[in-house]
Design an enzyme around this catalytic site. Structure first.
Site, mmCIF file in Angstrom:
data_model
loop_
_atom_site.group_PDB
_atom_site.id
_atom_site.type_symbol
_atom_site.label_atom_id
_atom_site.label_comp_id
_atom_site.label_asym_id
_atom_site.label_seq_id
_atom_site.Cartn_x
_atom_site.Cartn_y
_atom_site.Cartn_z
ATOM 1 N N GLY A 292 -9.019 15.690 23.692
ATOM 2 C CA GLY A 292 -9.774 15.125 24.417
ATOM 3 C C GLY A 292 -9.397 14.823 25.824
ATOM 4 C CB SER A 293 -10.059 12.237 28.460
ATOM 5 O OG SER A 293 -11.368 12.041 28.283
ATOM 6 C CB VAL A 294 -4.711 13.091 26.806
ATOM 7 C CG1 VAL A 294 -4.444 11.711 26.691
ATOM 8 C CG2 VAL A 294 -5.048 13.907 25.490
#
Lengths: 563, 362
Positions: A292-294
């Site tokens: 995801g966004s990490v």
């Protein structure tokens, strides 16, 4: 005197002496090898002696794995009965007292011992009780002990830290061979050597066993206190959010040494047989998940470091929903035009996708490779996964666009920790590791060599740090805020794909970051798998765990406050 | 008076002394385990052996200074005393070790059969020197046959068949060389053999040894171990005190089987040296005997030579499995107080006889 008889006598005497000499020559010189073989067979015995397995020590020399002596009690029934017959009443009484004593000490019935002896009358060796601890052994063996009883000394593995560091340390099989974790990875150093010796009887009919060679001791970078704290916090978070699992990695960004690493579900390595492999698996290195966004950190780093984008550029975010070929990309919040920094601070999927697409897959993959995705980090423990990165020749724009915000690519927690360490340490890729050095009784035999390589420019690292700091002060990671320290990090909330779709409501909530920003002490990565209660966003579920762990560690190391 | 020029004395005394030293070293080397187990002092036997060796040398000096002809005058007294000692074995004074009562303790502990051996030699020498004329009549030999027979019975019944047999064959050999007829000797031999046979028959252990050796060809454990010890020594041996095998595996390794220890420690060369030294000692004694013109001295020294050589041969034959194992010690080498002192006295008497030689061939 009769001269003839006298000479005859002398002749006989000489002949007899000569025959002795011939016989002596035959025995000592001609048959020398034959008799030497008999001599060696009678006087020597081959003895095998196994030493202790090496210990594992934490950063502050605290024991994480030890071998402690344990004793098996046996009896020689044949000798016992013979002795009983030959010796008087007093002897029998003292033997009975001894049997009473051992039966209370090791908690078995005296009748059982007598029954064992009666049942195996002609046997020379019967085990009565296994695994008698040293204090009980000492208590028994200090007083009178009949020669028909005896102890066998052996070593047992014990992990003082138990489930707190079980995933890192691993455990040994019953035969003493490493099965999991560091126990398995460093088997060749930890294992004791079996010394074989042909030992002759000495002058006093004693035989001294060869001195066993113990295994080498492992000194690892795990800090027991931080590890314990991480364990407690992870457990709290998982229970609070009713999650399926979780991973935490605490990494020293400069040399890549793992300060703490834990994963949920837990298991106790002292009683590993009670658990199945899903618990035993070290998820921090073995579990692959869509981050995801990490993962936007990689898009960001690639864009800035390759000079494809400048910090002051703006990107149109399509008002929250953008259709790219057959795929629609959504943002959590709806954005119009966003500055380059704001794309990451507000974690816009569409913005990241557009940045990646304009860079092109060749450049993007170049940075994937530099950060080490799709490859093992080379951490010194077993069952590490390399993650899943699609082949560069088989991907289209959609794949590239989703990869930019961490979908359609699978990574491990340790890979994420390694990537954030690159930013924290000023642009170097370091290999994560547990080992500090290996010591035998003479001193250090092996010291871990730090593997460090620059992959990002210094200037781009400074810019990225600024953006990540803003994520916490202005963006999605506000709950990762730590009093007194500047903090940088990135949240991530990824849907768990099932059967190729993202329809389910299962998420992995992550937070990765470091503090203090200027000279980071530690990188912490937290991923909670499928939180079902109390929110599912990385900023809600994982960020507070990050903050707790980071705060504890910074205070633990007495890092100077910079705010 | 001393006009004789010869090397006999050097060839007698020097090898005797060297053998004594080798014996002390080997007793130390072979007895350490046994001494440690039983007395908690691995040098227990060494200290005693040193003490005995000193006494033995003293006895040598004493008897070489005393004129041997003095012995002739006290023969009845010597016979009586040593017979009393032998009788004492069968009283409370007797000390039993491993089933055989061979020692007596009257203030000090000693082995009367060893003394009896020397006394008998003196007695026979005296007898032959006086009664040469009756040599061919059975009646003439009767007194000596009775005395030797009584001694023989007392020793054999201890039971010490080995020593009894040694005394018997020594006595018969002296008679044979002195010119007694073979018929007379065999008339004495047969009853003795019957006595020995009966004693052996009544002791199953002794019988078993004979059966093992002559019939089933089974090698005795002690002998087998001693052959292994000697065989492992090779030409040069393991070195002084380096062979532990004899210590652990050979019972009596410091006593009856001391030659096995020499083989292990010094190899074949050690055994060769010991036998060579022995040959020097024994043949010097024979040489002195043949030069002696006094019949008493001649027979006495010859008897000493015969007894020493027979004892050594019986011991060597036992150790090398050429004869059923007999409890006979190796002269000068084996551990044992009485035997060492008596052997010292024998060398002293021979020296005294040498000193009386007048240079003319007998």
């Amino acid at each position: 005197m009769n001269k003839v008889r006298y000479n005859f006598f002398l002749f006989v005497i000489s002949l007899a002496l000569l025959s002795v000499l011939i016989k002596a020559y035959n025995v000592a010189v001609i048959k020398h090898t034959y008799y030497s073989k008999l001599y060696i067979n009678n006087i020597t015995k081959t003895i095998y002696k196994k030493g202790k397995r090496g210990c594992i020590y934490s950063e502050k020399n605290k024991n994480l794995a030890i071998d402690y002596p344990s004793y098996d009690l046996f009896v020689d029934p044949k000798y016992y009965l013979e002795n009983k017959k030959n010796n008087g009443e007093d002897y029998t009484k003292s033997v009975e007292r001894f049997i009473d004593k051992i039966s209370t000490a090791v908690n078995i019935k005296p009748e059982y011992i007598k029954k064992v002896i009666e049942d195996n009358k002609s046997s020379r060796f019967v085990l009565i009780k296994r695994d008698i601890p040293p204090n009980v052994f000492q208590n028994i063996s200090e007083s009178f002990m009949p020669r028909s009883f005896g102890f066998i000394k052996k070593y047992k593995r014990y992990y003082p830290d138990g489930e707190y560091s079980a995933h890192n340390i691993g455990f040994c099989f019953k035969n003493g061979v490493g099965a999991e974790g560091l126990e398995r990875y460093y088997e060749q150093y930890l294992k004791p050597e079996i010394i074989k010796g042909d030992v002759p009887l000495d002058l006093y009919r004693y035989r001294f066993a060869p001195i066993p060679k113990n295994g080498d001791d492992l000194y690892i970078s795990i800090n027991k206190d931080i590890q314990d704290y991480v364990h407690i916090k992870l457990k709290e978070a998982v229970e609070k959010h009713d999650a399926d699992g979780g991973m935490v990695v605490v990494l020293n960004p400069y040399d890549g040494s793992v300060v703490a690493m834990d994963s949920y579900p837990f298991y106790d390595n002292n009683q590993y047989r009670k658990y199945d492999y899903t618990s035993i698996k070290n998820r921090a290195v073995a579990n692959v998940f869509e981050p995801g966004s990490v993962f936007k950190l990689i898009t960001l780093s690639a864009a800035l470091d390759s000079s494809a984008f400048k910090e002051n550029e703006i990107i149109y975010c399509e008002g929250g929903s953008w259709k790219l070929k057959n795929k629609t990309i959504h943002d959590v919040h709806k954005f119009g035009w966003l500055g380059f920094r704001d794309v990451f601070i507000n974690s816009s999927n569409i913005g990241s996708a557009k940045i990646a697409l304009s860079m092109g897959k060749k450049l993007f993959y170049q940075y994937l490779s530099k950060f080490g995705f799709g490859k093992k980090t080379g951490i010194d423990t077993i069952s590490e996964s390399k993650g899943i990165v699609k082949d560069i020749f088989s991907i289209g724009d959609v794949d590239l666009a989703t990869m930019a915000f961490g979908q359609g690519i699978s990574v491990t927690a340790i890979q994420l920790a390694k990537s954030y360490a690159v930013i924290a340490n000023g642009g170097y890729a370091v290999r994560p590791h547990f080992l500090e050095y290996i010591k035998d009784k003479n001193g250090v035999v092996y010291k871990y060599k730090i593997d460090k390589k620059r992959i990002l420019k210094k200037e781009s690292v400074a810019e990225i740090k600024g953006i990540l700091e803003d994520v916490i002060t202005k963006g999605t990671g506000k709950r990762a805020y730590i009093e007194g320290y500047t903090t940088a990090g990135k949240t991530g909330t990824a849907q768990i794909p099932k059967k190729g779709t993202y329809d389910t409501k299962e998420y992995i909530a992550s937070f990765a970051g470091f503090a203090p920003v200027e000279h980071p002490s530690l990188v912490v990565v937290v991923s909670i798998i499928n939180p079902k209660k109390g929110g599912f966003y990385g900023g809600v579920v994982a960020a507070p765990v990050f903050a707790d762990i980071m705060k504890f560690s910074l205070h633990y190391y007495a890092v100077k406050k910079d705010k | 008076m001393k006009t004789h020029q010869g090397y006999e004395l050097s060839f007698l005394i020097i090898p005797y002394f060297i053998l004594l030293v080798i014996g002390i070293v080997e007793v130390w080397s072979s007895s350490r385990y046994f001494a440690y187990i039983h007395f908690h002092n691995s040098n227990f036997f060494l200290t005693r052996e040193l003490f005995y060796a000193a006494f033995s040398l003293f006895a040598t000096m004493l008897f070489s200074v005393i004129d041997y002809k003095l012995l002739k005058k006290i023969v009845p007294f010597l016979v009586l005393v040593s017979l009393i000692f032998l009788v004492l074995i069968y009283t409370k004074a007797g000390v039993s070790i491993r089933g055989a009562t061979r020692w007596i303790r009257i203030g000090i502990q000693f082995e009367p059969s060893q003394i009896a051996g020397l006394v008998l030699l003196i007695y026979i020498a005296d007898f032959i020197s006086r009664k040469e004329v009756y040599m061919h009549r059975m009646k003439g030999i009767a007194p000596v046959a009775v005395v030797v027979g009584v001694f023989f019975l007392f020793i054999a019944l201890e039971p010490d068949v080995g020593t009894a047999f040694l005394i018997l064959i020594t006595f018969l050999t002296i008679m044979y060389i002195s010119g007694y007829s073979v018929k007379m000797i065999s008339q004495l031999l047969f009853p003795s053999i019957v006595v020995l046979g009966l004693i052996i028959y009544t002791h199953p252990g002794k019988l078993e040894r004979l059966v093992d050796f002559f019939i089933s060809k089974k090698i005795n454990f002690q002998v087998e171990q001693s052959l292994i010890a000697i065989g492992s020594g090779g030409v040069f041996g393991h070195g002084i005190g380096a062979g532990n095998y004899k210590n652990i595996f050979i019972p009596d390794s410091y006593n009856d089987f001391i030659v096995a220890g020499i083989g292990e420690d010094f190899g074949f060369l050690g055994i060769l040296l010991v036998i060579t030294l022995f040959v020097f000692v024994v043949f010097s004694i024979f040489s002195i005997s043949s030069k002696c013109r006094d019949m008493f001295g001649k027979v006495l020294s010859f008897g000493i030579g015969v007894m020493l050589s027979y004892q050594a041969l019986m011991n060597l034959f036992s150790v090398f499995n050429l004869m059923p194992p007999k409890g006979i010690t190796m002269p000068f080498l084996s551990y044992g107080g009485t035997s060492l002192i008596i052997q010292g006295a024998m060398i002293g008497i021979v020296t005294s006889i040498y000193r009386s030689l007048d240079g003319k061939e007998a």
